[in-house]
Each structure stands twice: as structure tokens, then as C-alpha cells.
Design an enzyme around this catalytic site. Structure first.
Site, PDB file in Angstrom:
ATOM      1  N   GLU A   1      39.640  45.490  46.304  1.00 45.12           N
ATOM      2  CA  GLU A   1      40.855  46.331  46.855  1.00 45.12           C
ATOM      3  C   GLU A   1      41.360  47.357  45.810  1.00 45.12           C
ATOM      4  OE1 GLU A   1      44.180  43.820  46.809  1.00 45.12           O
ATOM      5  OE2 GLU A   1      45.529  45.313  46.971  1.00 45.12           O
TER       6      GLU A   1
ATOM      7  N   LYS B   1      42.893  40.903  39.126  1.00 46.72           N
ATOM      8  CA  LYS B   1      43.137  42.107  38.815  1.00 46.72           C
ATOM      9  C   LYS B   1      41.823  42.724  37.977  1.00 46.72           C
ATOM     10  CE  LYS B   1      47.033  43.075  40.735  1.00 46.72           C
ATOM     11  NZ  LYS B   1      47.310  44.139  41.786  1.00 46.72           N
TER      12      LYS B   1
ATOM     13  N   LYS C   1      51.415  46.373  53.161  1.00 48.32           N
ATOM     14  CA  LYS C   1      52.786  45.971  52.681  1.00 48.32           C
ATOM     15  C   LYS C   1      53.786  46.692  53.520  1.00 48.32           C
ATOM     16  CE  LYS C   1      50.697  45.402  48.077  1.00 48.32           C
ATOM     17  NZ  LYS C   1      50.533  45.888  46.451  1.00 48.32           N
TER      18      LYS C   1
ATOM     19  N   GLY D   1      51.429  42.007  48.477  1.00 45.13           N
ATOM     20  CA  GLY D   1      52.736  41.435  47.769  1.00 45.13           C
ATOM     21  C   GLY D   1      53.276  42.280  46.691  1.00 45.13           C
TER      22      GLY D   1
ATOM     23  N   LYS E   1      42.954  36.311  43.835  1.00 42.31           N
ATOM     24  CA  LYS E   1      42.664  37.698  43.412  1.00 42.31           C
ATOM     25  C   LYS E   1      42.740  38.205  42.041  1.00 42.31           C
ATOM     26  CE  LYS E   1      45.667  41.493  44.727  1.00 42.31           C
ATOM     27  NZ  LYS E   1      46.428  42.287  45.724  1.00 42.31           N
TER      28      LYS E   1
ATOM     29  N   ASP F   1      41.115  43.302  42.809  1.00 36.75           N
ATOM     30  CA  ASP F   1      42.029  44.325  42.910  1.00 36.75           C
ATOM     31  C   ASP F   1      42.068  45.464  41.649  1.00 36.75           C
ATOM     32  OD1 ASP F   1      44.021  46.260  43.504  1.00 36.75           O
ATOM     33  OD2 ASP F   1      45.711  44.878  43.980  1.00 36.75           O
TER      34      ASP F   1
ATOM     35  N   ASP G   1      44.813  49.780  49.661  1.00 36.60           N
ATOM     36  CA  ASP G   1      46.134  49.308  49.240  1.00 36.60           C
ATOM     37  C   ASP G   1      47.094  50.479  49.257  1.00 36.60           C
ATOM     38  OD1 ASP G   1      48.713  48.385  48.168  1.00 36.60           O
ATOM     39  OD2 ASP G   1      47.760  47.116  46.717  1.00 36.60           O
TER      40      ASP G   1
ATOM     41  N   SER H   1      47.717  36.006  43.582  1.00 34.85           N
ATOM     42  CA  SER H   1      47.190  37.326  42.804  1.00 34.85           C
ATOM     43  C   SER H   1      47.442  36.957  41.231  1.00 34.85           C
ATOM     44  CB  SER H   1      48.039  38.702  43.254  1.00 34.85           C
ATOM     45  OG  SER H   1      47.644  39.677  42.553  1.00 34.85           O
TER      46      SER H   1
HETATM   47  O1  OSB Z   1      48.293  45.885  44.057  1.00 34.84           O
HETATM   48  O2  OSB Z   1      48.581  44.130  45.147  1.00 34.84           O
HETATM   49  C1  OSB Z   1      49.003  45.014  44.338  1.00 34.84           C
HETATM   50  C2  OSB Z   1      51.843  43.485  42.383  1.00 34.84           C
HETATM   51  C3  OSB Z   1      52.602  44.423  42.026  1.00 34.84           C
HETATM   52  C4  OSB Z   1      52.083  45.870  42.474  1.00 34.84           C
HETATM   53  C5  OSB Z   1      51.021  45.857  43.226  1.00 34.84           C
HETATM   54  C6  OSB Z   1      50.357  44.582  43.566  1.00 34.84           C
HETATM   55  C7  OSB Z   1      50.884  43.495  42.781  1.00 34.84           C
HETATM   56  C8  OSB Z   1      49.906  42.235  43.007  1.00 34.84           C
HETATM   57  C9  OSB Z   1      50.774  40.950  43.285  1.00 34.84           C
HETATM   58  O3  OSB Z   1      48.654  42.238  43.512  1.00 34.84           O
HETATM   59  C10 OSB Z   1      51.071  40.463  44.757  1.00 34.84           C
HETATM   60  C11 OSB Z   1      51.947  39.433  44.461  1.00 34.84           C
HETATM   61  O4  OSB Z   1      51.869  38.262  43.790  1.00 34.84           O
HETATM   62  O5  OSB Z   1      53.402  39.799  44.780  1.00 34.84           O
HETATM   63 MG    MG Z   2      46.637  45.864  45.133  1.00 33.04          MG
END
Ligand code: OSB
Ligand code: MG
Length: 372
Positions: free
Chosen positions: A214, A164, A263, A291, A162, A189, A239, A136
Site C-alpha cells: 500500500e 506498516k 476511505k 481505516g 497489515k 503499508d 491509499d 493494521s
Molecule cells: O494508512 O491506512 C493508513 C491509520 C491512520 C492513518 C492512516 C492509516 C492508518 C491505518 C490504521 O493503517 C487503520 C485502522 O486500524 O483504522
Molecule cells: Mg494506508
């Protein structure tokens, strides 16, 4: 199983690189390791995933501390359990606070698997020996910076990226990313950064062949996501909106998404995660494991969960070295050719690296059944 003692370790670890989302930037990780100890001195470990501020869900490190210390630990030490699937019922006297519950339940699951002499993956019904993983990538200062970050991760072997997104960091960014990498597996995401008023922008993303989009809309919404999904060819993955089995069921029934990100912390533990997984398997809805920038213990729990068969897309559980100079487990989590091996030794299958853990520790509290 009788839990005799719980030790709460509070750690602060600095991320190798700041991680930026539509809500803000993370530099440090402040969290708890929950250590559950039985009468024979065997130890199980769980990790809390709430952040210092309540941007993702309502929980924070401090609400986790309060709920774990004042409610969950006494409930757990009070009476023996037969097996860890009961923890969720024991905790039902506490509403929500899912991340607090999951941190404690995770330690019970690890301890249980160690008592049985099986891996955590086996204990929960996992079937895979390797899991596919992606990475991510946070919002970057420029598209060029993003492209070189993606280059590096592809070279490392990650199976998908992924990205953001947020308003203004979406269509143009993806246009340039797709030009450079026409064929790689990409998803985005939004962490709830859009509303239905942005539907024209979101529809434009359909042409980039994304694996999924996402959480584009509000963190507590299912209805508007259902309307949006009807207008998009890209599958929506939820999510933040999925905080329980009931949410997952409603989302699938309403057509709010075609894929679910599970999660463990967000849904309140492994038992609830399994329920969602089994339901999605029946309904043919693919799931994958998200994650929360976990350290080694949380990462190990994610690996075990992803060994379940309905986890059909690469997860966000990247290797330890994507986040940390030095992780708190031994060996660290490593990735090869886009996969992570699922350990087969008892419990989470990684040892605690105590000198390293202690170097990050800012507090330690011990609770025993005799204190009650
Ligand atoms: O939205 O999936 C998410 C990290 C912190 C809070 C929310 C998210 C995320 C990530 C990173 O996308 C996921 C990771 O690398 O652990
Ligand atoms: Mg997310």
C-alpha cells in the site's frame, strides 16, 4: 428531507495502544461527531477522521471545524434535500476538504436510512451480511514485539495482518515474520515512505508473497507508482493518492495500482466512495475499506460501505476493543472468526452510548436552520 438542526460534538479519546506509522505516533483521537436532526427529532450521525496534524492529507481537526461550521452546515441547513446523493453537489462550492464533507454527509446518510427504515448498508446497495476484516499493525519497537502482537491478533481471529513499513523496517522484519508465519495473509503499508530510488528494496519484498503493497511512493503521485508497478509482481494498492473518483480512474487507466483502498473521509463521502466502487467493479479492480482509527460511528459507516460487493479484500475495520477501552456505541463492534456482522436495523445499526460519549466530549455546538 429537511435537516432542521446540526449538533457538533467534539471528543477526545485515548487509544488503548499508541499507533506508530512512518510519520509519527498517535496516542489520542481528537474528532467530531456530527449529529443531523430532522423536524421529527430523528438523528443521523457522522464522524470526522482528520488528525490533529496534516501528515496524512492536508486536513486537520481544526480545518474540519472551520469548514464544517462556516461553510458546510450553512449549505446543508439552507434548503431541503431529496436524498443524500445530492449532498456532494451542494458541497461542490467548497473545494476539497474531503474529510470535513464526509463527516457531514455521513450524518445525512444515516438520517436518510433511518427515515426510510432501512439499514445504511441497504440504503447504499450493500449485499453482504458479514464482512471480512483484518488488522493494521503499527511499527513496533522490535521484531519480537511485532511477532507477539501478530500472535495475539491471529489468536483473536483476524483474517490478515497489515504491517506498516518504512526504510529500515522492511526486508529484515518481513523475513522474520514470514519465517514464523509462512502461510498467513500479509500486506504492507508504507504511507509514502519510499521513492523510486528505493526500487531495489521494494523489489526484494516480492518474495514474501504479500497480498499487496500500500502507498509505497508519494502521496500525490500516480506516474511513478505506474513505473514501479511494472517492476513488481506484488500488486500496488493506493491509499493517499486516491482522493476522488477522478484519481481512481486515472490510477486504473495509468496502471498505477491493481487494488484500491477506499476511505470514506479521504474521498469526500459515501456517494463518492460508491462511484469509485462501481467504477472498480466495472474494471475488475478489487477494493477494500481502509481505516482512520475511527470510533464507533465511523466504524459503523465503514462496515456499511464494505457490504458492497466489490469490497473483496478484508478491511482495516477491526473491532472496537482493538482501539478503545470503551467505544461510544452500543453494542460495540465485535469480530468473530475474522468477520463482523453487518447490522440490519435502521441506519448505522448501532445506538449512541450517550454517557460514554459525554465523558469524552470537550465541546458541543448547536446550529439550527433558524440561525441562518
Ligand atoms: O494508512 O491506512 C493508513 C491509520 C491512520 C492513518 C492512516 C492509516 C492508518 C491505518 C490504521 O493503517 C487503520 C485502522 O486500524 O483504522
Ligand atoms: Mg494506508
Amino acid at each position: 428531507m429537511k435537516i432542521h438542526k446540526i449538533i457538533l460534538h467534539r471528543l477526545v479519546m485515548q487509544l488503548k495502544n499508541p499507533f506508530e506509522t512512518s510519520f509519527g505516533t498517535f496516542r489520542d483521537k481528537d474528532f467530531f461527531i456530527v449529529e443531523a436532526v430532522d423536524e421529527q427529532g430523528r438523528q443521523g450521525f457522522g464522524e470526522s477522521v482528520a488528525f490533529p496534524s496534516p501528515w496524512y492529507t492536508e486536513e486537520t481537526v481544526e480545518t474540519n471545524r472551520h469548514v464544517i461550521e462556516d461553510f458546510l452546515i450553512p449549505l446543508l441547513l439552507k434548503e431541503p434535500l431529496v436524498q443524500p446523493d445530492e449532498v456532494i453537489d451542494r458541497f461542490s462550492a467548497v473545494r476539497r476538504n474531503n474529510m470535513a464533507k464526509a463527516a457531514v454527509e455521513g450524518a445525512v446518510w444515516d438520517l436518510y436510512a433511518k427515515q426510510k427504515g432501512v439499514s445504511l448498508a441497504q440504503a447504499i446497495g450493500g449485499t453482504k451480511h458479514h464482512i471480512d476484516v483484518g488488522v493494521s499493525v503499527g511499527i513496533q519497537p522490535s521484531v519480537n514485539a511485532l511477532l507477539s502482537t501478530i500472535d495475539r491478533h491471529l489468536e483473536e481471529g483476524y483474517k490478515r495482518v497489515k504491517l506498516k513499513i518504512k526504510p529500515g523496517w522492511d526486508v529484515d522484519m518481513l523475513e522474520q515474520v514470514r519465517q514464523r508465519y509462512p502461510d498467513i495473509s500479509i500486506m504492507v503499508d508504507a504511507n509514502s515512505a519510499y521513492s523510486l530510488a528505493d526500487i531495489d528494496v521494494l523489489k526484494k519484498l516480492d518474495k514474501y508473497g504479500l497480498d499487496m503493497m500500500e502507498q509505497p511512493l508519494a502521496q500525490d503521485d500516480l506516474m511513478e507508482h505506474a513505473s514501479l508497478q511494472k517492476e513488481l509482481t506484488t500488486p500496488i494498492c493506493l491509499d493517499e493518492s486516491i482522493q476522488s473518483f477522478a484519481d481512481a480512474k486515472a490510477a486504473v487507466e495509468l496502471g498505477s495500482c491493481r487494488i484500491i483502498n477506499i476511505k470514506i473521509g479521504r474521498v469526500g463521502g459515501i456517494t463518492e466512495a460508491k462511484r469509485i466502487h462501481h467504477y472498480c467493479a466495472e474494471r475488475n479492480i478489487p477494493v477494500w475499506c481502509g481505516g482512520m482509527l475511527e470510533a464507533g460511528i465511523g466504524r459503523a459507516h465503514n462496515i456499511a460501505l464494505t457490504a458492497l460487493p466489490q469490497f473483496q479484500y478484508p478491511g482495516d475495520t477491526s473491532a472496537s476493543n482493538r482501539y478503545w477501552k470503551q467505544d461510544i456505541i452500543q453494542p460495540e463492534v465485535t469480530m468473530e472468526n475474522g468477520t463482523i456482522a453487518v447490522p440490519d436495523s435502521p441506519g448505522i445499526g448501532y445506538e449512541i452510548n450517550w454517557p460514554v460519549l459525554e465523558s469524552y466530549r470537550i465541546d458541543k455546538k448547536v446550529f439550527t436552520d433558524r440561525d441562518l
